[in-house]
Design a protein around this motif. Structure first.
Motif, PDB file in Angstrom:
ATOM      1  N   ALA A 206      26.188 -18.891   6.804  1.00 13.28           N
ATOM      2  CA  ALA A 206      24.869 -18.401   7.212  1.00 13.28           C
ATOM      3  C   ALA A 206      24.811 -16.887   7.000  1.00 13.28           C
ATOM      4  CB  ALA A 206      24.598 -18.738   8.679  1.00 13.28           C
ATOM      5  N   ALA A 207      23.624 -16.396   6.669  1.00 11.08           N
ATOM      6  CA  ALA A 207      23.448 -14.949   6.486  1.00 11.08           C
ATOM      7  C   ALA A 207      21.959 -14.638   6.433  1.00 11.08           C
ATOM      8  CB  ALA A 207      24.145 -14.473   5.214  1.00 11.08           C
ATOM      9  N   GLY A 208      21.653 -13.349   6.516  1.00 12.63           N
ATOM     10  CA  GLY A 208      20.278 -12.915   6.329  1.00 12.63           C
ATOM     11  C   GLY A 208      19.674 -12.141   7.477  1.00 12.63           C
ATOM     12  N   GLU A 209      20.420 -11.941   8.550  1.00 14.55           N
ATOM     13  CA  GLU A 209      19.911 -11.186   9.690  1.00 14.55           C
ATOM     14  C   GLU A 209      19.473  -9.779   9.275  1.00 14.55           C
ATOM     15  OE1 GLU A 209      21.824  -9.420  13.867  1.00 14.55           O
ATOM     16  OE2 GLU A 209      22.794 -11.047  12.783  1.00 14.55           O
ATOM     17  N   ARG A 210      20.141  -9.200   8.281  1.00 13.84           N
ATOM     18  CA  ARG A 210      19.820  -7.847   7.829  1.00 13.84           C
ATOM     19  C   ARG A 210      19.171  -7.845   6.448  1.00 13.84           C
ATOM     20  NH1 ARG A 210      25.262  -4.673   9.716  1.00 13.84           N
ATOM     21  NH2 ARG A 210      26.234  -6.719   9.419  1.00 13.84           N
ATOM     22  N   LEU A 211      18.347  -8.857   6.213  1.00 13.35           N
ATOM     23  CA  LEU A 211      17.470  -8.891   5.041  1.00 13.35           C
ATOM     24  C   LEU A 211      16.042  -9.012   5.558  1.00 13.35           C
ATOM     25  CD1 LEU A 211      19.505 -11.349   2.779  1.00 13.35           C
ATOM     26  CD2 LEU A 211      19.512  -8.852   2.707  1.00 13.35           C
ATOM     27  N   TYR A 212      15.083  -8.469   4.815  1.00 11.92           N
ATOM     28  CA  TYR A 212      13.787  -8.202   5.432  1.00 11.92           C
ATOM     29  C   TYR A 212      12.569  -8.740   4.685  1.00 11.92           C
ATOM     30  CZ  TYR A 212      17.155  -5.082   7.488  1.00 11.92           C
ATOM     31  OH  TYR A 212      18.280  -4.594   8.077  1.00 11.92           O
TER      32      TYR A 212
ATOM     33  N   ALA B 157       7.956  -2.831  11.611  1.00 12.44           N
ATOM     34  CA  ALA B 157       6.618  -2.399  12.024  1.00 12.44           C
ATOM     35  C   ALA B 157       5.568  -3.422  11.593  1.00 12.44           C
ATOM     36  CB  ALA B 157       6.313  -1.025  11.426  1.00 12.44           C
ATOM     37  N   ILE B 158       5.646  -3.872  10.334  1.00 17.10           N
ATOM     38  CA  ILE B 158       4.719  -4.898   9.846  1.00 17.10           C
ATOM     39  C   ILE B 158       4.875  -6.174  10.665  1.00 17.10           C
ATOM     40  CG2 ILE B 158       4.231  -6.430   7.895  1.00 17.10           C
ATOM     41  CD1 ILE B 158       4.921  -4.100   6.032  1.00 17.10           C
ATOM     42  N   ALA B 159       6.107  -6.519  11.015  1.00 17.65           N
ATOM     43  CA  ALA B 159       6.380  -7.759  11.749  1.00 17.65           C
ATOM     44  C   ALA B 159       5.653  -7.793  13.086  1.00 17.65           C
ATOM     45  CB  ALA B 159       7.883  -7.929  11.959  1.00 17.65           C
ATOM     46  N   GLY B 160       5.768  -6.720  13.860  1.00 21.62           N
ATOM     47  CA  GLY B 160       5.118  -6.692  15.167  1.00 21.62           C
ATOM     48  C   GLY B 160       3.608  -6.748  15.060  1.00 21.62           C
ATOM     49  N   ILE B 161       3.039  -6.042  14.081  1.00 22.65           N
ATOM     50  CA  ILE B 161       1.593  -6.076  13.857  1.00 22.65           C
ATOM     51  C   ILE B 161       1.161  -7.481  13.458  1.00 22.65           C
ATOM     52  CG2 ILE B 161      -0.248  -5.227  12.350  1.00 22.65           C
ATOM     53  CD1 ILE B 161       1.348  -2.562  12.208  1.00 22.65           C
TER      54      ILE B 161
ATOM     55  N   GLY C 241       0.793  -1.222   0.000  1.00 23.31           N
ATOM     56  CA  GLY C 241       0.000   0.000   0.000  1.00 23.31           C
ATOM     57  C   GLY C 241       0.824   1.270   0.000  1.00 23.31           C
ATOM     58  N   GLY C 242       2.103   1.141   0.253  1.00 24.73           N
ATOM     59  CA  GLY C 242       2.985   2.306   0.219  1.00 24.73           C
ATOM     60  C   GLY C 242       3.862   2.275  -1.020  1.00 24.73           C
ATOM     61  N   PHE C 243       4.118   3.428  -1.585  1.00 28.12           N
ATOM     62  CA  PHE C 243       4.984   3.505  -2.774  1.00 28.12           C
ATOM     63  C   PHE C 243       6.401   3.067  -2.423  1.00 28.12           C
ATOM     64  CE2 PHE C 243       7.718   5.837  -5.769  1.00 28.12           C
ATOM     65  CZ  PHE C 243       7.168   5.429  -6.970  1.00 28.12           C
ATOM     66  N   TYR C 244       6.869   3.413  -1.200  1.00 30.74           N
ATOM     67  CA  TYR C 244       8.190   3.009  -0.729  1.00 30.74           C
ATOM     68  C   TYR C 244       8.025   1.792   0.181  1.00 30.74           C
ATOM     69  CZ  TYR C 244       9.542   7.505  -2.597  1.00 30.74           C
ATOM     70  OH  TYR C 244       9.746   8.571  -3.437  1.00 30.74           O
ATOM     71  N   ARG C 245       8.697   0.712  -0.172  1.00 33.08           N
ATOM     72  CA  ARG C 245       8.475  -0.565   0.486  1.00 33.08           C
ATOM     73  C   ARG C 245       9.759  -1.106   1.114  1.00 33.08           C
ATOM     74  NH1 ARG C 245       5.259  -3.714  -4.433  1.00 33.08           N
ATOM     75  NH2 ARG C 245       3.622  -2.146  -4.747  1.00 33.08           N
ATOM     76  N   GLY C 246       9.549  -2.019   2.045  1.00 33.29           N
ATOM     77  CA  GLY C 246      10.664  -2.792   2.570  1.00 33.29           C
ATOM     78  C   GLY C 246      11.571  -2.009   3.490  1.00 33.29           C
ATOM     79  N   GLY C 247      12.724  -2.589   3.771  1.00 36.40           N
ATOM     80  CA  GLY C 247      13.699  -1.979   4.658  1.00 36.40           C
ATOM     81  C   GLY C 247      13.433  -2.312   6.113  1.00 36.40           C
ATOM     82  N   PRO C 248      14.401  -2.070   6.980  1.00 32.49           N
ATOM     83  CA  PRO C 248      14.307  -2.510   8.368  1.00 32.49           C
ATOM     84  C   PRO C 248      13.180  -1.860   9.154  1.00 32.49           C
ATOM     85  CG  PRO C 248      16.231  -1.106   8.038  1.00 32.49           C
ATOM     86  CD  PRO C 248      15.701  -1.437   6.692  1.00 32.49           C
ATOM     87  N   ILE C 249      12.911  -0.577   8.937  1.00 32.71           N
ATOM     88  CA  ILE C 249      11.909   0.108   9.751  1.00 32.71           C
ATOM     89  C   ILE C 249      10.498  -0.345   9.393  1.00 32.71           C
ATOM     90  CG2 ILE C 249      10.970   2.339  10.447  1.00 32.71           C
ATOM     91  CD1 ILE C 249      13.871   1.739  11.385  1.00 32.71           C
TER      92      ILE C 249
ATOM     93  N   ALA D 157      11.750  -9.181   9.751  1.00 29.45           N
ATOM     94  CA  ALA D 157      11.470  -9.660   8.391  1.00 29.45           C
ATOM     95  C   ALA D 157       9.990  -9.976   8.191  1.00 29.45           C
ATOM     96  CB  ALA D 157      12.322 -10.888   8.071  1.00 29.45           C
ATOM     97  N   GLY D 158       9.135  -8.999   8.506  1.00 30.20           N
ATOM     98  CA  GLY D 158       7.733  -9.118   8.135  1.00 30.20           C
ATOM     99  C   GLY D 158       6.878  -9.999   9.007  1.00 30.20           C
TER     100      GLY D 158
END
Length: 382
Positions: free
Chosen positions: A233-239, A83-87, A71-79, A263-264
């Motif tokens: 292993a990797a991916g802690e900073r991918l969302y 927010a989506i993850a906690g909801i 729903g937002g033009f700008y998507r993704g990223g840690p912030i 991560a969502g």
């Protein structure tokens, strides 16, 4: 049923709890946070709830995920993804409580009866880290993780490399060979030093080498993977799935490490685990956070078939030293010989002590990671 309100609580040491309220009185809990950016994530949660979610049916979890992401033009990223993850966690908690079932039942049911966990060990001196590793192994852990380095320069001295190697080898010899040890580079080293150090540390036979380079430098992973036999292993900073797509395409990765609070949420974690499974890759979810995030992680762990091990950010083995246990009305984290039992209560399987959370939220918090600098004054990766 409708979503009618919410509260956010920032509590020690660096956690944010979300309480989602409904018209029937059911409450859902989530943990939306980026360590060191707690207030920024809270602002994003407030925008999403006030502008979209209040008044909606909480059961339409996937539809809400899509609306909040797309729903937002700008998507993704840690912030935004945190927010989506906690909801998302809170919505699953509500749905599970409504049906009187743990979230894992709504996701397809158990694929295991217990979840293996590891504990991070800190310290700089070899003797101190080895002593902590021994203590945790005696407490029952079968898997541990330690940092490879502090800050490093693009090319390090032999003395520095010898010191790093000695510290890790000291830990390896201090505990039984049946205890696995993960080595976390945290992206603190350049690709040149990653090649050098992974070669030096291969004799330790680590459970995995984590984040040998920063996520923005994943094009170097195939070269590193080609010269060593240890799992990477990797991916802690991918969302999101879209972030992981390029990582999995490299073929260099053996274990992905998404974080259920970054991560969502639960919905995206299941999709990431399935995506990894199709690439013959395991999942070891990151979770250096609080009890809500850990509970959400365990719900996913219980379902997905390709779990390796679960991170956790507090002493689940101890009733006395964990800062999380007093935040819950009862302790659901039953630790035994390196494993946690599945959480079989409704929703996330935890009962948050609201009065205690309110009290702790009165603390004046401002947790941020330190800014590290090299000897010449230039900024180093933390």
């Amino acid at each position: 049923m409708q979503i009618t309100g919410y509260e956010l609580f920032e509590i020690p040491p660096r956690w944010v709890f979300l309480k989602l309220e409904t018209s029937t009185g059911l409450l859902g809990w989530g943990e939306p946070v980026i360590e060191g950016r707690a207030k920024t994530v809270q602002a994003a949660v407030e925008e999403m709830l006030d502008q979209y979610l209040i008044g909606k049916d909480p059961f339409r979890i996937e539809d809400h995920w899509q609306a909040l992401y797309r729903g937002g033009f700008y998507r993704g990223g840690p912030i935004l993804m945190s927010a989506i993850a906690g909801i998302n966690q809170a919505l699953w908690d509500i749905k599970g409580k409504h049906f009187g079932a743990p979230v894992y039942e709504l996701l397809g049911g158990k694929s295991r009866d217990k979840v293996r966990v590891y504990k991070w060990i800190g310290g700089d001196r070899p003797e101190d880290v080895a002593a902590e590793a021994t203590r945790l192994a005696e407490a029952g852990y079968t898997a541990l993780k330690m940092d490879a380095t502090n800050q490093t320069r693009f090319i390090e001295t032999k003395a520095s490399l010898d010191e790093i190697t000695e510290r890790i080898q000291h830990v390896r010899t201090a505990v039984d060979d049946r205890v696995d040890i993960g080595i976390d580079f945290r992206g603190r080293v350049s690709k040149s030093m990653a090649k050098t150090l992974t070669n030096r540390l291969e004799s330790v036979e680590p459970m995995f080498i984590e984040e040998p380079v920063l996520p923005e430098n994943i094009e170097h992973l195939p070269n590193i993977a080609a010269q060593i036999h240890a799992p990477i292993a990797a991916g802690e900073r991918l969302y999101s799935r879209w972030d992981y797509k390029d990582l999995l395409k490299t073929g260099a990765i053996d274990v992905i490490q998404p974080d259920v609070s970054h991560a969502g949420g639960i919905s995206e974690m299941v999709k990431l685990a399935n995506m990894a499974e199709s690439h013959d890759v395991a999942i070891a979810p990151n979770c250096p956070l609080g009890p809500i995030a850990l509970a959400a992680s365990i719900q996913v762990d219980t379902v997905v078939p390709n779990l390796l091990v679960q991170d956790q950010g507090f002493d689940v083995h101890s009733e006395t030293t964990s800062p999380a246990h007093d935040l819950l009305n009862s302790n659901p984290f039953a630790f035994d010989d390196g494993y946690l039992k599945t959480l079989d209560g409704p929703g996330l399987g935890i009962d948050v002590a609201l009065d205690v959370v309110r009290e702790k939220a009165e603390a004046d918090l401002d947790w941020h990671n330190p800014i590290w600098r090299h000897e010449d004054g230039s900024v180093a990766d933390w």
